[in-house]
Every structure is written in C-alpha cells, then in structure tokens.
Design a protein around this motif. Structure first.
Motif, PDB file in Angstrom:
ATOM      1  N   ALA A 184      40.625  36.180  34.898  1.00 34.38           N
ATOM      2  CA  ALA A 184      39.773  35.663  35.976  1.00 34.38           C
ATOM      3  C   ALA A 184      39.392  36.796  36.914  1.00 34.38           C
ATOM      4  O   ALA A 184      40.260  37.505  37.432  1.00 34.38           O
ATOM      5  CB  ALA A 184      40.517  34.581  36.761  1.00 34.38           C
ATOM      6  N   ASN A 185      38.100  36.988  37.108  1.00 33.49           N
ATOM      7  CA  ASN A 185      37.655  38.067  37.980  1.00 33.49           C
ATOM      8  C   ASN A 185      36.346  37.699  38.664  1.00 33.49           C
ATOM      9  O   ASN A 185      35.732  36.690  38.335  1.00 33.49           O
ATOM     10  CB  ASN A 185      37.515  39.368  37.174  1.00 33.49           C
ATOM     11  N   ILE A 186      35.932  38.530  39.628  1.00 32.66           N
ATOM     12  CA  ILE A 186      34.709  38.225  40.373  1.00 32.66           C
ATOM     13  C   ILE A 186      33.522  39.022  39.840  1.00 32.66           C
ATOM     14  O   ILE A 186      32.468  39.097  40.472  1.00 32.66           O
ATOM     15  CB  ILE A 186      34.897  38.452  41.895  1.00 32.66           C
ATOM     16  N   GLY A 187      33.673  39.594  38.672  1.00 39.10           N
ATOM     17  CA  GLY A 187      32.585  40.299  38.002  1.00 39.10           C
ATOM     18  C   GLY A 187      33.047  40.539  36.581  1.00 39.10           C
ATOM     19  O   GLY A 187      34.252  40.517  36.305  1.00 39.10           O
ATOM     20  N   GLY A 242      37.092  43.732  40.836  1.00 37.02           N
ATOM     21  CA  GLY A 242      38.149  42.844  41.292  1.00 37.02           C
ATOM     22  C   GLY A 242      39.095  43.403  42.324  1.00 37.02           C
ATOM     23  O   GLY A 242      38.847  44.471  42.904  1.00 37.02           O
ATOM     24  N   ASN A 243      40.181  42.692  42.560  1.00 37.60           N
ATOM     25  CA  ASN A 243      41.193  43.154  43.508  1.00 37.60           C
ATOM     26  C   ASN A 243      42.219  44.046  42.788  1.00 37.60           C
ATOM     27  O   ASN A 243      42.175  44.209  41.566  1.00 37.60           O
ATOM     28  CB  ASN A 243      41.856  41.964  44.226  1.00 37.60           C
ATOM     29  N   GLU A 244      43.124  44.608  43.558  1.00 39.12           N
ATOM     30  CA  GLU A 244      44.096  45.562  42.992  1.00 39.12           C
ATOM     31  C   GLU A 244      44.869  44.934  41.839  1.00 39.12           C
ATOM     32  O   GLU A 244      45.126  45.574  40.807  1.00 39.12           O
ATOM     33  CB  GLU A 244      45.073  46.030  44.076  1.00 39.12           C
ATOM     34  N   VAL A 260      44.111  42.452  39.598  1.00 35.12           N
ATOM     35  CA  VAL A 260      43.447  42.297  38.301  1.00 35.12           C
ATOM     36  C   VAL A 260      42.968  43.643  37.749  1.00 35.12           C
ATOM     37  O   VAL A 260      42.881  43.812  36.530  1.00 35.12           O
ATOM     38  CB  VAL A 260      42.277  41.277  38.338  1.00 35.12           C
ATOM     39  N   GLU A 317      34.118  35.363  34.786  1.00 35.34           N
ATOM     40  CA  GLU A 317      33.779  34.858  36.112  1.00 35.34           C
ATOM     41  C   GLU A 317      33.981  33.346  36.173  1.00 35.34           C
ATOM     42  O   GLU A 317      33.790  32.640  35.189  1.00 35.34           O
ATOM     43  CB  GLU A 317      32.326  35.188  36.442  1.00 35.34           C
ATOM     44  N   ALA A 318      34.320  32.881  37.376  1.00 36.54           N
ATOM     45  CA  ALA A 318      34.642  31.464  37.569  1.00 36.54           C
ATOM     46  C   ALA A 318      33.512  30.545  37.109  1.00 36.54           C
ATOM     47  O   ALA A 318      33.760  29.448  36.621  1.00 36.54           O
ATOM     48  CB  ALA A 318      34.963  31.200  39.038  1.00 36.54           C
ATOM     49  N   ARG A 319      32.280  31.002  37.224  1.00 39.79           N
ATOM     50  CA  ARG A 319      31.163  30.121  36.860  1.00 39.79           C
ATOM     51  C   ARG A 319      31.076  29.872  35.358  1.00 39.79           C
ATOM     52  O   ARG A 319      30.480  28.897  34.925  1.00 39.79           O
ATOM     53  CB  ARG A 319      29.832  30.685  37.377  1.00 39.79           C
ATOM     54  N   ILE A 325      33.795  26.835  32.770  1.00 38.86           N
ATOM     55  CA  ILE A 325      33.430  25.496  32.301  1.00 38.86           C
ATOM     56  C   ILE A 325      32.609  25.541  31.012  1.00 38.86           C
ATOM     57  O   ILE A 325      32.514  24.555  30.286  1.00 38.86           O
ATOM     58  CB  ILE A 325      32.685  24.714  33.411  1.00 38.86           C
ATOM     59  N   THR A 383      44.691  31.797  42.730  1.00 31.49           N
ATOM     60  CA  THR A 383      43.346  31.777  42.160  1.00 31.49           C
ATOM     61  C   THR A 383      43.196  30.610  41.186  1.00 31.49           C
ATOM     62  O   THR A 383      42.198  29.884  41.227  1.00 31.49           O
ATOM     63  CB  THR A 383      43.067  33.107  41.435  1.00 31.49           C
ATOM     64  N   LEU A 438      40.599  27.490  41.565  1.00 32.67           N
ATOM     65  CA  LEU A 438      39.599  27.225  40.544  1.00 32.67           C
ATOM     66  C   LEU A 438      39.712  25.789  40.024  1.00 32.67           C
ATOM     67  O   LEU A 438      38.721  25.061  39.928  1.00 32.67           O
ATOM     68  CB  LEU A 438      39.802  28.208  39.393  1.00 32.67           C
TER      69      LEU A 438
END
Lengths: 343, 343
Positions: free
Chosen positions: A178-181, A187-189, A191, A210-212, A215, A228, A232
């Motif tokens: 799971a990441n934001i890109g 991401g953060n440290e 991930v 990405e979370a989107r 699904i 996280t 989610l």
C-alpha cells in the motif's frame, strides 16, 4: 479435524454460532466444540438434526464484551467462552478457533494464549476487502498493529502469501504494498524501506499499489501497517454503504424513481451483496501458533459456517508449519549473507 | 485583487485555464495574469469578450510536466509557466496563484519559491473530499507530507480552521483527527500524541474520527499525516468511481436494466456529480507566504473559475496573516507556560 467455536461471541450469538456450527457438521463432517452457556446452547440445538457424536459443549460462565479492555478481559475472564476456546487451541485439543466476539480480545488472546510463532514479531489480522471482480483483497495488516517496522511488513507479506495459497487456493498470489504512488521510492519511511525487503522475498510482488486501485483487484494481498489498513477498510466500507443509502433515498422520492429502482432491483441487490464483506467469511490472525479466525461481529449462521470452512482449510493447509519453514529459510539466508560479508 | 494563473498547467490547458480566467474576470471583476505561451493563449482569447485592461499575459517558454522530478523541475525550469507565476506571488505582484499543473512541482515551488511562513514546519495540501450531505471535508494533509510529527498535525489543525472560516465561510468548523477508533487513547504513536496537542488548541475539536464516518460529514476538516490522507482520498475516490462503473455495466446488460436506468437518470447523475471532487474547486497549500491553490489536473473552465474564486477569498481573508497571528499567540502561551514552570 476439530474446530472450537466461541459460541457466545458476536451480535447474534448463540443463535448464529450454534446454527453455523450445525451446518458445518452436516456439510463438512467435522467435529465441533462449542464453548459457552450450556443451557442456552442446548436450547438452540433442540430442534436441529446433526450427528450428536460430532458436537461437544464445554460450559463456560463468563462472556467478554466489546466494551471490556482486551488484555485485561483475557487475563481476568478465565472462564469466558473465548478464553476457554483459545486454551483448547493452545493445548492442541482443537485445531482452530472461530470467534465473532471482541476483535481486540481475540487479538490479545491469540497472542497471549495461543502464542506467537517464534520469530514473528507481530501477528497480523487480515480481513478481506471485497473488490468489483467479485473476490476479495486481503489486508495485511487490517488493524492489529497501529505502528509497524519494515520487518513486520515483510513478515505480513510472506504470511499472506502462504495463507492465500493454502486457504484460498490461489496459485500465484499477487502481493502489493500500500502506497501513495506507484513509482519506486514513493511513500513514507516505513514503506520505502519495506519495499526493498519485500522485493527480496521469493514472492509474486507487484510493487506499490495505490488505494484507489485496490477495489479493482490489482493484488490479492495488500501489505500495510494496521493504521493504514484499517483506514482503507473503513473508508471503502463507508463510501460503499453511504452510496447505497444515498441511492435508496434518491430513488424513493418519486414514483418514477421507485419504478426505476424496481426494475434494477436484481442488479442493485447483486452489487450490494458484492460489497458486503460479511459474506466473505472471517479474518485470519496470522503469526500465532494455531488457527484463529475472527468472524465479523454481525455474522449470521452462513458467515459462521464460512468462517469454520476457513478454519478447516487453515488447519489442513499446515499454515503455521509453512510460516515456520519460511522463517527458517530466511534465517539461513541471512546467516549465509553475513558469512559472505565477513569473508 | 490580482490572481495569476499557470495557463499551461493541467490536462485541458491552455483552453480550460484561459476560458476559466475570462469567466472569472467577467464574474468577479478582478485582474488576472496568465503565464504561458503567448501565441497559444492569444489564440484561445480571440473569440472571447472581456475587459482587456484586466488581463495581462506574461510569455513563458517552458512547461513543467507531470513526469518531471518536482524539486529539479522547479529549480531548472526557471522560465516555466508555473515557476514564473510562483515568483509573481513571492514578489507580491500577484495575490495568489492557481495551477492545475504537477502537484509535486507546485508543492515544491510553493515551499521553495513562495516560502514557508516562519514557524510552520510543513505546509499541507488540503483537498476537499465530497460527502453525502453535498459538501466537502477538508483533508489536512492530503498528501504533501508522507511522514509527520505531532507538531505538524497540530499546525494543520489550526491552519484548516482559519481556512474554513475565511475561505469557506464556516462559523465554527468541526476539526476531527483521523483515527482507527473513536475512543481517546486509540491509534498509532503519532495520533495518540497529536490528540492532546490539538485538544489544547482553541478549536471546535470533535476528537477522533473513523474513516468510515468521513463521508457522512462528521467533521469539516480531518487532520492526518499525508500518507493517511492520501490513502483515504484515493480509496473513497476508487470505491465511488468503481461502484458507478459497475452499476453502469450491470444496468446496461438487459432491456429492463436500461429502462430502469433511464428512469433513474436524474438521480444517478446527481449522485455522480455529488461524488465528483473536481466540482469543488482546488486544494489550498496552507503554511506558505501566499495563496497557492492546486486545481485538479483534469479541471475544466468551470473548475478553474471556482479555484480562482477560492484564491480571491484566500487573499481577501488574510489567511496568511491569521496563521502568523495564531503562531505568535501559541509562542506567547508556550513562553508563559515555561515561565510558570520555572517559578
């Protein structure tokens, strides 16, 4: 094969737990132990047809409530249906437990009573998030560990892989982070570091997700810290439920709307059931020395039966052994690496 | 009042940016500067009616692409439409900037060129998440800072409060903290500590908010680290879009379905537009010394005009001054506390 059910756990207990247990005996031919108030359980059993040799009741006098502090409840309510059931797993008198009771207490009890597998720092709870392909995506972790280290995520990754193979029967599970890109280095440290550790494992790692996209079923297990994962899970649940509610409201304000909704009834029902995560059985607690399946609090008999089926596959699949095996291999690998580095 | 528009930023630039700028001149009577390729911009302007005294074009030769590395792009593409526009805000030649270009570059440029407000450690980007009451919930932070400290979250909290009052006109904004449970003491180390710091502020703090409740508008701003905020934003977006797509598929497989969908057309359209976050203008970057509004990459002219309206209110509302004022008060408070402790 013997599965123990916390008969007093969940919103619909003991009706749903007893009914689900009977269905499981009849369908899977396994042995069941029910822990809970004997009188109430026997009343539920009265009118039911099943092989009485396959069912045992262990009378307990206490119940762990959702309001109880988890660790304290597990320590103090020694004669609760959940604690007695967990002890049966610990003592190998049952192969696995199914409980629809307090999530916090089951997590605490799973770790404190059944015990962590040696080498696993943090067990993870893995609920399935429904996706629009009609399947689920396993969230590891879905909320057991609010703070995680990269090592925890790496362990979640290979434990999910084993679970997906052995219990859900997937041949080559896709493991995502799971990441934001989606790009490497995002991401953060946490991930950023976990990415390379997971990549090093012998898994079908599909990289950052990405979370989107979750699904849309782009991976079979999504690896993340529990904060996280829980965010989610709950945001997806919130949007799906609120959209359904909003539609119902809008559709019933006019005659035309009501007619239209009537015509779409089957499709709407199908979509609603697709998004209903109670239909997909329970969430396994991975990393403890036995099968621990958390069924949803609002489980009906059908959901309990499904969770029992999961518990059977968990025990049959030797998931715990497999996790221990991978840990051993990783330890060997680490040792060889160290030896090579000192040469 | 003078707003600068990065005319080359976004999927529909310069058509949408120029059209949106013209609409804003005609509707709000403000002055606009467009930065970008003069020839292209003039071509877009050809057929349009507006007060020519109110529009200035500054010709630029470069464009920052989404693929460019943000910090490097801002440093190297000195003659890009975005960097030139940001410099106008820095030099107080414009009151605020609107850009639909690269989010990463605008974040980097906002911080590096316009500059942080003294005392603000991390500016935050605050997109609005549509809720089912027909409004939005501000996410602070929505993705600018993947790793946060409690102090950052506290600053996000009071900055959001100011923005909601001054720009969105809310009288007593409800500030919530994103968490995986509503009880005090829940969550990871970050939010556990931030909870008490935010509670100490003079805000309408509604406490912990679970992800499933955000869509039901239980708070006006949701405070979180950027990793959590971005995960929440994208999971909500993903579920809403996928559900809509799934419905369309299901509804169009049969004649009955098509008829039903036709009857529900208006309701479905209304719900879809409710969930469409491009309709709600742009995301402000809070904590920099000027108005920086990020419009969605796929913005049409209407969305650009809405973002310009936000920029006007941002400048008129003296948001930057107010943030500086609160920082000063907090500093005083801290000093008094220290003095009392040493007595």
């Amino acid at each position: 094969m013997k599965i123990v059910i916390d008969a007093m756990g969940g919103d619909n207990a003991p009706q749903a737990t007893v009914e689900g247990a009977v269905q499981a005996i009849n369908e899977y031919g396994i042995d069941i132990i029910l822990t809970g108030d004997k009188e109430q359980i026997e009343k539920e059993l009265e009118s039911k047809a099943y092989d009485k040799n396959k069912l045992e009741i262990i009378h307990t006098t206490q119940i762990i409530e959702n309001e109880d502090k988890p660790v304290m409840a597990v320590r103090r309510k020694k004669d609760s249906s959940m604690v007695v059931a967990l002890n049966l797993v610990k003592e190998k008198k049952a192969d696995a437990i199914v409980s629809a009771g307090s999530t916090g207490a089951l997590l605490a009890g799973g770790t404190l009573i059944v015990g962590r597998i040696k080498g696993i720092d943090r067990p993870c709870l893995c609920p399935g998030l429904p996706n629009i392909k009609g399947g689920i995506t396993l969230l590891a972790d879905g909320g057991a560990n609010a703070d995680c280290k990269p090592k925890n995520l790496t362990q979640f990754a290979f434990m999910s892989d084993i679970y997906l193979r052995k219990v859900l029967g997937l041949e080559n599970p896709r493991i995502g982070l799971a990441n934001i890109g989606t790009e490497e280095g995002k991401g953060n440290e946490l991930v950023k570091e976990a990415f390379y550790d997971i990549k090093d494992l012998d898994l079908n790692f599909v990289g950052n997700v990405e979370a989107r996209d979750v699904i849309n079923s782009v991976c079979d297990a999504l690896i993340c810290d529990g904060f996280t994962g829980n965010t989610l899970l709950k945001s997806c649940e919130g949007v799906a439920m609120s959209l359904m509610k909003l539609m119902k409201e809008k559709f019933t304000t006019s005659f035309k709307g009501k007619m239209g909704a009537l015509m779409l009834k089957d499709s709407l029902k199908e979509i609603k059931s697709m998004m209903d995560y109670t239909e997909y059985g329970g969430a396994p607690l991975l990393g403890v020395k036995g099968g621990v399946i958390k069924a949803h609090g609002s489980s009906n008999a059908f959901a309990i039966k499904n969770a029992i089926n999961q518990a059977i596959k968990f025990a049959n699949g030797n998931v715990v052994n497999d996790i221990e095996q991978v840990l051993k291999e990783l330890e060997e690998k680490e040792k060889n690496k160290e030896q090579q580095e000192t040469k």
